[in-house]
Write an enzyme that holds these catalytic residues in place. Structure first.
Site, mmCIF file in Angstrom:
data_model
loop_
_atom_site.group_PDB
_atom_site.id
_atom_site.type_symbol
_atom_site.label_atom_id
_atom_site.label_comp_id
_atom_site.label_asym_id
_atom_site.label_seq_id
_atom_site.Cartn_x
_atom_site.Cartn_y
_atom_site.Cartn_z
ATOM 1 N N GLY A 66 27.845 42.599 34.434
ATOM 2 C CA GLY A 66 28.496 43.856 34.071
ATOM 3 C C GLY A 66 29.609 43.668 33.061
ATOM 4 C CB VAL A 69 34.483 38.371 34.085
ATOM 5 C CG1 VAL A 69 35.478 37.482 34.825
ATOM 6 C CG2 VAL A 69 35.151 39.042 32.894
ATOM 7 N N GLY A 70 32.089 37.368 35.747
ATOM 8 C CA GLY A 70 31.629 36.628 36.922
ATOM 9 C C GLY A 70 30.554 35.611 36.577
ATOM 10 C CG HIS A 98 37.809 26.161 16.185
ATOM 11 N ND1 HIS A 98 39.029 26.773 15.996
ATOM 12 C CD2 HIS A 98 37.321 25.905 14.934
ATOM 13 C CE1 HIS A 98 39.268 26.880 14.684
ATOM 14 N NE2 HIS A 98 38.241 26.375 14.032
ATOM 15 C CG ASN A 99 36.387 26.762 21.673
ATOM 16 O OD1 ASN A 99 36.377 27.954 21.356
ATOM 17 N ND2 ASN A 99 37.500 26.052 21.679
ATOM 18 N NE ARG A 132 42.205 21.254 13.525
ATOM 19 C CZ ARG A 132 41.550 21.839 12.526
ATOM 20 N NH1 ARG A 132 40.803 21.096 11.704
ATOM 21 N NH2 ARG A 132 41.614 23.140 12.338
ATOM 22 C CG HIS A 133 37.899 21.898 16.088
ATOM 23 N ND1 HIS A 133 38.979 22.605 16.561
ATOM 24 C CD2 HIS A 133 37.852 22.137 14.749
ATOM 25 C CE1 HIS A 133 39.551 23.258 15.565
ATOM 26 N NE2 HIS A 133 38.890 22.983 14.455
ATOM 27 N NE ARG A 136 43.120 20.128 18.734
ATOM 28 C CZ ARG A 136 43.483 20.685 17.579
ATOM 29 N NH1 ARG A 136 42.760 21.649 17.042
ATOM 30 N NH2 ARG A 136 44.566 20.272 16.959
HETATM 31 C C1 RB5 Z 1 27.965 43.755 39.654
HETATM 32 O O1 RB5 Z 1 28.259 45.013 40.166
HETATM 33 C C2 RB5 Z 1 29.166 43.223 38.894
HETATM 34 O O2 RB5 Z 1 30.179 42.847 39.771
HETATM 35 C C3 RB5 Z 1 28.757 42.030 38.039
HETATM 36 O O3 RB5 Z 1 27.724 42.401 37.192
HETATM 37 C C4 RB5 Z 1 29.811 41.444 37.129
HETATM 38 O O4 RB5 Z 1 30.425 42.427 36.360
HETATM 39 C C5 RB5 Z 1 30.768 40.540 37.758
HETATM 40 O O5 RB5 Z 1 31.600 39.888 37.096
#
Ligand code: RB5
Length: 147
Positions: A66, A69-70, A98-99, A132-133, A136
């Site tokens: 979504g 992040v997760g 760079h990464n 240099r990268h 790092r």
């Molecule tokens: C799912 O609802 C949601 O939590 C997942 O897709 C994500 O955004 C988590 O980081």
């Protein structure tokens, strides 16, 4: 290149679109799922796609949940995976230059499909600068290494 894709239910539809887009650019696809809209757990799919890179079965991984992040956090826990969680193309480009990012995590609920394609383009088409990268990037892999 061979590109591994992984997504949870929130990322499924964008992942499907990106798979078609990346395939149309001439890359091979390794799609670890998910393959539908039923609720699943993003860590399993993020890690499965990233593992393909570690196993040499893919050159890079593209992960979608979504927010990005997760699934990005989950993939980044694997030693050797450098996962860039980005929401615009400039960061995707610099994550490669760079990464030496070998995984990309993006969010279906924060990006339109056109922006997602631009980000993927930068991730796939940009080389690592080295120099240099490289030193790092080596430090990333060794906890406590501050040189
Ligand atoms: C799912 O609802 C949601 O939590 C997942 O897709 C994500 O955004 C988590 O980081």
């Amino acid at each position: 290149m061979r590109i591994a894709f992984g997504a949870d239910h929130a990322g499924f539809e964008l992942k499907e679109r990106l798979v078609a887009y990346v395939r149309s650019k001439g890359h091979e696809i390794v799609d670890v799922g998910t393959h539908g809209l039923d609720s699943v757990d993003y860590p399993a799919f993020g890690r499965a796609a990233a593992q393909k890179v570690l196993d040499g079965e893919a050159d890079r991984a593209v992960l979608v949940c979504g927010t990005g992040v997760g699934i990005g956090m989950s993939a980044g826990k694997l030693p050797g995976i450098r996962c860039a969680m980005v929401a615009e193309p400039y960061s995707a480009r610099l994550a490669r230059r760079h990464n030496d990012a070998n995984a990309l995590a993006i969010g279906s609920r924060v990006l339109g499909p056109g922006s997602a394609e631009m980000i993927v383009d930068q991730f796939l088409d940009t080389g690592f600068e080295g120099g240099r990268h490289a030193r790092r990037v080596g430090m990333i892999e060794v906890p406590g290494d501050s040189r």
